[in-house]
Scaffold this motif. Structure first.
Motif, PDB file in Angstrom:
ATOM      1  N   ALA A 181       0.811  -1.215   0.000  1.00  0.00           N
ATOM      2  CA  ALA A 181       0.000   0.000   0.000  1.00  0.00           C
ATOM      3  C   ALA A 181       0.844   1.264   0.000  1.00  0.00           C
ATOM      4  O   ALA A 181       1.912   1.309   0.599  1.00  0.00           O
ATOM      5  CB  ALA A 181      -0.901  -0.009   1.228  1.00  0.00           C
ATOM      6  N   VAL A 182       0.332   2.282  -0.685  1.00  0.00           N
ATOM      7  CA  VAL A 182       0.918   3.618  -0.580  1.00  0.00           C
ATOM      8  C   VAL A 182      -0.002   4.398   0.354  1.00  0.00           C
ATOM      9  O   VAL A 182      -1.218   4.456   0.133  1.00  0.00           O
ATOM     10  CB  VAL A 182       1.002   4.299  -1.965  1.00  0.00           C
ATOM     11  CG1 VAL A 182       1.388   5.761  -1.813  1.00  0.00           C
ATOM     12  CG2 VAL A 182       1.998   3.569  -2.852  1.00  0.00           C
ATOM     13  N   LEU A 183       0.578   4.962   1.412  1.00  0.00           N
ATOM     14  CA  LEU A 183      -0.227   5.662   2.417  1.00  0.00           C
ATOM     15  C   LEU A 183      -0.131   7.168   2.236  1.00  0.00           C
ATOM     16  O   LEU A 183       0.955   7.695   1.965  1.00  0.00           O
ATOM     17  CB  LEU A 183       0.269   5.318   3.830  1.00  0.00           C
ATOM     18  CG  LEU A 183      -0.313   4.067   4.506  1.00  0.00           C
ATOM     19  CD1 LEU A 183      -0.094   2.836   3.643  1.00  0.00           C
ATOM     20  CD2 LEU A 183       0.281   3.866   5.878  1.00  0.00           C
ATOM     21  N   THR A 213       3.692  13.732  13.508  1.00  0.00           N
ATOM     22  CA  THR A 213       4.239  12.390  13.740  1.00  0.00           C
ATOM     23  C   THR A 213       3.208  11.405  14.268  1.00  0.00           C
ATOM     24  O   THR A 213       3.105  10.296  13.772  1.00  0.00           O
ATOM     25  CB  THR A 213       5.413  12.466  14.740  1.00  0.00           C
ATOM     26  OG1 THR A 213       6.211  13.562  14.345  1.00  0.00           O
ATOM     27  CG2 THR A 213       6.238  11.197  14.738  1.00  0.00           C
ATOM     28  N   PHE A 214       2.441  11.819  15.312  1.00  0.00           N
ATOM     29  CA  PHE A 214       1.556  10.816  15.905  1.00  0.00           C
ATOM     30  C   PHE A 214       0.372  10.470  15.004  1.00  0.00           C
ATOM     31  O   PHE A 214      -0.143   9.354  15.052  1.00  0.00           O
ATOM     32  CB  PHE A 214       1.124  11.208  17.324  1.00  0.00           C
ATOM     33  CG  PHE A 214       0.259  12.435  17.424  1.00  0.00           C
ATOM     34  CD1 PHE A 214       0.811  13.677  17.664  1.00  0.00           C
ATOM     35  CD2 PHE A 214      -1.114  12.326  17.323  1.00  0.00           C
ATOM     36  CE1 PHE A 214       0.018  14.801  17.783  1.00  0.00           C
ATOM     37  CE2 PHE A 214      -1.928  13.444  17.441  1.00  0.00           C
ATOM     38  CZ  PHE A 214      -1.354  14.697  17.661  1.00  0.00           C
ATOM     39  N   ILE A 215      -0.041  11.428  14.173  1.00  0.00           N
ATOM     40  CA  ILE A 215      -1.139  11.121  13.235  1.00  0.00           C
ATOM     41  C   ILE A 215      -0.626  10.133  12.187  1.00  0.00           C
ATOM     42  O   ILE A 215      -1.264   9.136  11.847  1.00  0.00           O
ATOM     43  CB  ILE A 215      -1.661  12.414  12.563  1.00  0.00           C
ATOM     44  CG1 ILE A 215      -2.281  13.316  13.623  1.00  0.00           C
ATOM     45  CG2 ILE A 215      -2.675  12.078  11.459  1.00  0.00           C
ATOM     46  CD1 ILE A 215      -2.902  14.592  13.123  1.00  0.00           C
ATOM     47  N   ARG A 216       0.590  10.415  11.716  1.00  0.00           N
ATOM     48  CA  ARG A 216       1.239   9.545  10.740  1.00  0.00           C
ATOM     49  C   ARG A 216       1.436   8.132  11.315  1.00  0.00           C
ATOM     50  O   ARG A 216       1.079   7.140  10.688  1.00  0.00           O
ATOM     51  CB  ARG A 216       2.599  10.201  10.444  1.00  0.00           C
ATOM     52  CG  ARG A 216       3.293   9.665   9.263  1.00  0.00           C
ATOM     53  CD  ARG A 216       4.675  10.226   9.240  1.00  0.00           C
ATOM     54  NE  ARG A 216       5.409   9.050   8.855  1.00  0.00           N
ATOM     55  CZ  ARG A 216       6.327   8.917   7.967  1.00  0.00           C
ATOM     56  NH1 ARG A 216       6.738   9.792   7.472  1.00  0.00           N
ATOM     57  NH2 ARG A 216       6.880   7.818   7.607  1.00  0.00           N
ATOM     58  N   PHE A 262      -1.745   6.204  11.575  1.00  0.00           N
ATOM     59  CA  PHE A 262      -2.258   5.718  10.288  1.00  0.00           C
ATOM     60  C   PHE A 262      -1.468   4.485   9.817  1.00  0.00           C
ATOM     61  O   PHE A 262      -2.050   3.544   9.265  1.00  0.00           O
ATOM     62  CB  PHE A 262      -2.222   6.838   9.239  1.00  0.00           C
ATOM     63  CG  PHE A 262      -3.107   6.544   8.059  1.00  0.00           C
ATOM     64  CD1 PHE A 262      -4.459   6.275   8.243  1.00  0.00           C
ATOM     65  CD2 PHE A 262      -2.603   6.514   6.768  1.00  0.00           C
ATOM     66  CE1 PHE A 262      -5.290   5.983   7.160  1.00  0.00           C
ATOM     67  CE2 PHE A 262      -3.422   6.220   5.680  1.00  0.00           C
ATOM     68  CZ  PHE A 262      -4.777   5.955   5.875  1.00  0.00           C
ATOM     69  N   VAL A 263      -0.154   4.494  10.085  1.00  0.00           N
ATOM     70  CA  VAL A 263       0.650   3.304   9.750  1.00  0.00           C
ATOM     71  C   VAL A 263       0.142   2.106  10.576  1.00  0.00           C
ATOM     72  O   VAL A 263      -0.030   1.007  10.058  1.00  0.00           O
ATOM     73  CB  VAL A 263       2.160   3.564  10.008  1.00  0.00           C
ATOM     74  CG1 VAL A 263       2.966   2.278   9.889  1.00  0.00           C
ATOM     75  CG2 VAL A 263       2.685   4.614   9.030  1.00  0.00           C
ATOM     76  N   ASP A 264      -0.151   2.358  11.858  1.00  0.00           N
ATOM     77  CA  ASP A 264      -0.696   1.294  12.717  1.00  0.00           C
ATOM     78  C   ASP A 264      -2.025   0.764  12.186  1.00  0.00           C
ATOM     79  O   ASP A 264      -2.292  -0.436  12.228  1.00  0.00           O
ATOM     80  CB  ASP A 264      -0.933   1.811  14.148  1.00  0.00           C
ATOM     81  CG  ASP A 264       0.340   1.784  14.976  1.00  0.00           C
ATOM     82  OD1 ASP A 264       1.321   1.149  14.538  1.00  0.00           O
ATOM     83  OD2 ASP A 264       0.351   2.415  16.052  1.00  0.00           O
ATOM     84  N   LEU A 265      -2.859   1.693  11.698  1.00  0.00           N
ATOM     85  CA  LEU A 265      -4.155   1.272  11.142  1.00  0.00           C
ATOM     86  C   LEU A 265      -3.935   0.382   9.919  1.00  0.00           C
ATOM     87  O   LEU A 265      -4.569  -0.653   9.768  1.00  0.00           O
ATOM     88  CB  LEU A 265      -5.004   2.487  10.750  1.00  0.00           C
ATOM     89  CG  LEU A 265      -5.695   3.253  11.865  1.00  0.00           C
ATOM     90  CD1 LEU A 265      -6.312   4.550  11.346  1.00  0.00           C
ATOM     91  CD2 LEU A 265      -6.791   2.408  12.502  1.00  0.00           C
ATOM     92  N   ALA A 266      -2.991   0.795   9.045  1.00  0.00           N
ATOM     93  CA  ALA A 266      -2.706   0.004   7.833  1.00  0.00           C
ATOM     94  C   ALA A 266      -2.190  -1.384   8.222  1.00  0.00           C
ATOM     95  O   ALA A 266      -2.631  -2.397   7.672  1.00  0.00           O
ATOM     96  CB  ALA A 266      -1.691   0.738   6.967  1.00  0.00           C
ATOM     97  N   VAL A 295       5.011   6.024   2.724  1.00  0.00           N
ATOM     98  CA  VAL A 295       4.096   6.900   3.460  1.00  0.00           C
ATOM     99  C   VAL A 295       4.335   8.341   3.033  1.00  0.00           C
ATOM    100  O   VAL A 295       5.407   8.887   3.262  1.00  0.00           O
ATOM    101  CB  VAL A 295       4.298   6.778   4.993  1.00  0.00           C
ATOM    102  CG1 VAL A 295       3.238   7.596   5.738  1.00  0.00           C
ATOM    103  CG2 VAL A 295       4.257   5.325   5.439  1.00  0.00           C
ATOM    104  N   LYS A 296       3.370   8.922   2.390  1.00  0.00           N
ATOM    105  CA  LYS A 296       3.481  10.313   1.941  1.00  0.00           C
ATOM    106  C   LYS A 296       2.608  11.185   2.831  1.00  0.00           C
ATOM    107  O   LYS A 296       1.555  10.736   3.311  1.00  0.00           O
ATOM    108  CB  LYS A 296       2.975  10.436   0.494  1.00  0.00           C
ATOM    109  CG  LYS A 296       3.910   9.811  -0.501  1.00  0.00           C
ATOM    110  CD  LYS A 296       4.926  10.834  -0.899  1.00  0.00           C
ATOM    111  CE  LYS A 296       6.206  10.179  -1.378  1.00  0.00           C
ATOM    112  NZ  LYS A 296       7.336  11.083  -1.400  1.00  0.00           N
ATOM    113  N   THR A 297       3.044  12.428   3.056  1.00  0.00           N
ATOM    114  CA  THR A 297       2.206  13.295   3.892  1.00  0.00           C
ATOM    115  C   THR A 297       1.829  14.567   3.149  1.00  0.00           C
ATOM    116  O   THR A 297       2.529  14.996   2.227  1.00  0.00           O
ATOM    117  CB  THR A 297       2.929  13.690   5.192  1.00  0.00           C
ATOM    118  OG1 THR A 297       4.087  14.437   4.856  1.00  0.00           O
ATOM    119  CG2 THR A 297       3.301  12.473   6.018  1.00  0.00           C
TER     120      THR A 297
END
Ligand SMILES: Nc1nc2c(ncn2[C@@H]2O[C@H](COP(=O)(O)OP(=O)(O)OP(=O)(O)O)[C@@H](O)[C@H]2O)c(=O)[nH]1
Ligand SMILES: [Mg+2]
Length: 360
Positions: free
Chosen positions: A6-8, A14-17, A20-24, A34-36
């Protein structure tokens, strides 16, 4: 694993990112990149046009099969991005639903997830069917053959079947609750943001060994055990964790398990005291909002600052002051080391005894 690459796309904090990685990961995707972006609500693709093209190239380069975006997308945004990149696009809500779907184990939890999924589809049905007719894209396959009305009717019928079954489960719960009330055992619930340590505390207090975990949403159904506090019997429940930006229909779908909180004499709002104040404040706010949605009054809430082994007493005092928590309504504990647990027990007991009228 190829098909789960997946491309995120998420926000830069930082904590939002990280969340989201944890959710994925919890949905068993492999976050290949992971792009922001500061803005994920542009009208055409969610992201801006330039970023969308960048994502398209990344998908090709990494041979990814899905784009995950940390926002709620409209069907048209999902469609446009899927068309541009040639792969499925899933938004935050869809991702959370996939996790729930994978993890729900009890019959009731499964029904609740089904209801949330149907609500998600219902809110998008009209636009999705129309878009699918204009040329199918990944994520829209098969929908083009439907008529909007028929698709909506179909969803509505499934919603009423699920609701009927959930109503039975709710009634069973109500009877169970009534029987507990009859014996007048006070009810205490653990609530809080996912990962705060609710189950760890539950295990510590009840000598249980329920699963705890580093990721998000380890616990997906309520579990209740009796507990003796100074020879007074109370019933302690562990509940599903909250997460920020959770839409109202998901809380609604999980209401029958979360109702445990509404009927509790005391709610222990567990917070991870080791977090930086900004993060703690955002998480606290989303918990308080959800508790208010569930009609839990602030007078029923005790704040439990957990993971004290990872921070100092001074730091916790400072955070409590910044968050404006009432010092008399908080206890500092560590589910890991057991620090503060005896104090927590006596504060719970005191609160149950002192104000039975306020606390029902
Ligand atoms: N250092 C430390 N870690 C803790 C403590 N309490 C919990 N943890 C860790 O924090 C993580 C989350 O703990 P859980 O008890 O699963 O959290 P939860 O609130 O039940 O999470 P959900 O079920 O997802 O809502 C686990 O890795 C625990 O080992 C603590 O007091 N100290
Ligand atoms: Mg848990």
């Amino acid at each position: 694993m190829q098909e789960r690459k997946a491309v995120l796309l998420t926000y830069p904090e930082t904590f939002i990112r990280d969340e989201f990685v944890d959710l994925a990961l919890a949905a068993e995707y492999h976050p290949s990149s992971v792009k922001t972006s500061k803005n994920l609500v542009y009208s055409k693709y969610g992201v801006g046009e330039g970023k969308a093209l960048e994502i398209k190239e990344l998908v090709k380069e990494l041979d990814a099969s899905v784009i995950l975006i940390d926002e709620t997308l409209r069907s048209s945004q999902e469609y446009n991005l899927a068309k541009l990149a040639g792969v499925q696009v899933k938004d935050r809500e869809k991702l959370i639903l996939e996790i729930f779907n994978r993890r729900a184990s009890s019959a009731e939890a499964k029904l609740q997830v089904k209801l949330a999924e149907l609500s998600y589809e219902m809110s998008r049905a009209k636009e999705k069917v129309k878009l699918a007719k204009s040329g199918e894209q990944p994520g829209f396959f098969g929908l083009g053959k439907y008529e909007v009305d028929r698709y909506q009717r179909d969803i509505r019928r499934r919603v009423s079947t699920v609701n009927r079954k959930l109503e039975e489960a709710r009634k069973r719960r109500e009877l169970y609750r009534a029987s507990r009330k009859r014996f007048e055992f006070p009810m205490v619930s653990l609530s809080g943001y996912t990962g705060a340590g609710k189950t760890s505390l539950f295990n510590r207090l009840t000598q249980e060994s329920k699963t705890t975990g580093e990721g998000v949403f380890t616990t997906l159904s309520t579990c209740t055990r009796a507990l003796l506090l100074n020879s007074k019997k109370v019933l302690l429940s562990d509940t599903v964790g909250f997460i920020s930006r959770l839409p109202a229909y998901m809380i609604e779908a999980f209401k029958s398990t979360l109702e445990e909180l509404t009927y509790s004499d005391l709610v222990l709002l567990v917070l991870d005291a080791s977090l930086v104040t900004d993060e703690l404040s955002i998480k606290l706010e989303s918990c308080e909002k959800t508790l208010a949605d569930l009609s839990v009054s602030p007078s029923q809430v005790l704040y439990v600052l957990n993971k004290s082994d990872l921070t100092t007493a001074e730091e916790v005092t400072e955070k409590v002051a910044l968050l404006q928590l009432h010092p008399n309504r908080m206890v500092r504990v560590s589910a890991k080391t057991g620090e503060g647990i005896e104090e927590l027990k006596s504060v719970v007991l005191k609160n149950l005894e002192v104000s039975p009228i306020v606390l029902k």
